[in-house]
Design an enzyme around this catalytic site. Structure first.
Site, short mmCIF file in Angstrom:
data_model
loop_
_atom_site.label_atom_id
_atom_site.label_comp_id
_atom_site.label_asym_id
_atom_site.label_seq_id
_atom_site.Cartn_x
_atom_site.Cartn_y
_atom_site.Cartn_z
N HIS A 172 0.82 -1.22 0.00
CA HIS A 172 0.00 0.00 0.00
C HIS A 172 0.85 1.27 0.00
O HIS A 172 0.35 2.36 -0.26
CB HIS A 172 -0.98 0.00 1.18
CG HIS A 172 -0.37 0.33 2.51
ND1 HIS A 172 -0.03 -0.62 3.45
CD2 HIS A 172 -0.03 1.52 3.06
CE1 HIS A 172 0.48 -0.03 4.51
NE2 HIS A 172 0.49 1.27 4.31
N ASP A 219 -0.12 -7.58 1.62
CA ASP A 219 0.38 -6.20 1.65
C ASP A 219 1.90 -6.20 1.72
O ASP A 219 2.50 -5.91 2.76
CB ASP A 219 -0.24 -5.46 2.84
CG ASP A 219 0.04 -3.96 2.81
OD1 ASP A 219 0.53 -3.46 1.78
OD2 ASP A 219 -0.24 -3.29 3.83
N SER A 324 4.44 2.71 7.93
CA SER A 324 4.04 1.63 7.02
C SER A 324 5.23 1.14 6.20
O SER A 324 6.05 1.93 5.74
CB SER A 324 2.96 2.12 6.07
OG SER A 324 1.73 2.28 6.73
#
Length: 379
Positions: A172, A219, A324
């Site tokens: 992502h 992911d 992230s």
């Protein structure tokens, strides 16, 4: 509470550092030494030895781990610095890859980790590590990468150097074709004002897991860099977790990044921080997420074997927005400088809440990683 992609480390602690005698450093500085049998040198601080990194190391003629050390100064290592500047006269091709499967049954990620450990174990260097502190000093997590983007060159995600030319991150973080990753910054602690040992390397290619669409599953992605990173005390690949079992009881788990420090002000950290976390079983994690509104839509298959869950039970530290893609790190000791990446920071309900954070389990994606990073079983 709405879910969001992970970001900054929420924490505060003290940092303990060590140093050596400046008197000893004065004695050995300027001494004659031999870099190799045919290459004379002089004992100089690593920062004052421009021919080494800018010439011999970058060209591939020398490997940093093979350069003799003269000792340790009060703030940095004193190395045997080549007397003559580098001239292009037969540099080693850094593109050469070695078939690690010759005479071994190791899969590429295992073989790569053995090479990393071999280099560290054969080195006489002293890399200063944190003792009980949360701010991260240079050389503690040399695999940490900060990802900058085409728009404003802002650092919005993290990653892990897993080979000289490849960075592991979250899908992502890199699936927006309108704002792709531009470059990664390696070897930096202060992301805005790094010292001269940092390396910025452009991103050549992005490989997203073929089954990733959006959401919490698959992911994971790999960034290929324009050229190899130069391995130093501050820049070095990390091992991947290749054991199907989770972390052993004696090990420690950490997340690291430059993300949000305060969920109210949204202020981000300028320096690399880490937080200690505890593993949460998948059964317990599924119970926690079942209590959250909207989790059924976000996790249609529940928290499955492709995910890991971790939490700070005191609810003081966690990954948050801006972290992230960074690593969930397994640390068996804080002395050997070798860590394994167990997970990739993915998502969660809030930061430092009663709900564990979600991490992409690296072991579940070893085939994908190896096919991208070590095609043809080469390291």
């Amino acid at each position: 509470m709405m879910t969001f992609d992970r970001g900054g480390i929420l924490l505060c602690a003290t940092l303990l550092l060590t140093s050596c005698s400046s008197i000893y450093a004065t004695v050995i500085l300027g001494r004659a030494c031999n870099v190799t049998d045919t290459m004379p040198g002089t004992c100089r601080t690593s920062n004052d030895c421009e021919p080494l990194v800018d010439g011999y190391i970058k060209s591939g003629v020398l490997n940093l781990d093979d350069v003799p050390t003269c000792g340790l100064g009060p703030w940095e290592e004193i190395v045997c610095c080549p007397t003559k500047p580098y001239r292009e006269n037969g540099a080693v091709n850094s593109e050469v890859r070695v078939d690690v499967f010759r005479g071994t049954t190791d899969r590429p990620s295992v073989a790569a980790c053995k090479e990393i450990r071999k280099k560290i174990e054969s080195s006489n260097r002293l890399v200063i590590h944190i003792v009980g502190g949360y701010p991260v000093d240079a050389g503690v997590y040399p695999h940490m990468a900060a990802i900058a983007y085409t728009f404003n060159s802002e650092f919005r995600c993290g990653g892990s150097l897993i080979a000289k030319r490849f960075v592991l991150t979250a899908a992502h973080c890199v699936n927006n074709i309108d704002d792709p990753p531009a470059f990664v910054r390696l070897g930096a602690v202060n992301i805005e004002k790094p010292d001269k040992n940092y390396q910025d390397i452009n991103v050549r290619n992005v490989t997203i897991h073929p089954s990733y669409v959006s959401g919490k599953y698959n992911d994971i992605a790999v960034l290929e860099l324009e050229h190899d990173a130069v391995e130093t005390n501050s820049v070095r690949p990390a091992c991947l977790h290749t054991d199907p079992n989770d972390s052993p009881p004696q090990s420690k788990l950490f997340v690291a990044g430059w993300g949000v420090l305060n969920v109210t002000t949204r202020a981000r950290s300028k320096i690399l921080l880490r937080a200690s976390l505890d593993m949460v079983s998948l059964d317990q994690c599924n119970v926690s997420y079942a209590e959250q509104p909207g989790s059924v839509r976000a996790l249609k298959h529940g928290v499955d074997e492709s995910l890991l869950c971790a939490i700070d039970h005191e609810q003081k530290a966690d990954a948050c927005q801006g972290d992230s893609g960074g690593p969930l790190i397994q640390e068996l000791t804080n002395r050997d400088g070798v860590y394994t990446i167990m997970g990739v920071i993915s998502s969660g309900f809030g930061c430092a809440t009663v709900t564990p954070g979600l991490y992409t389990r690296v072991f579940s994606y070893l085939d994908f990683i190896e096919e991208t990073v070590w095609p043809g079983n080469t390291v």
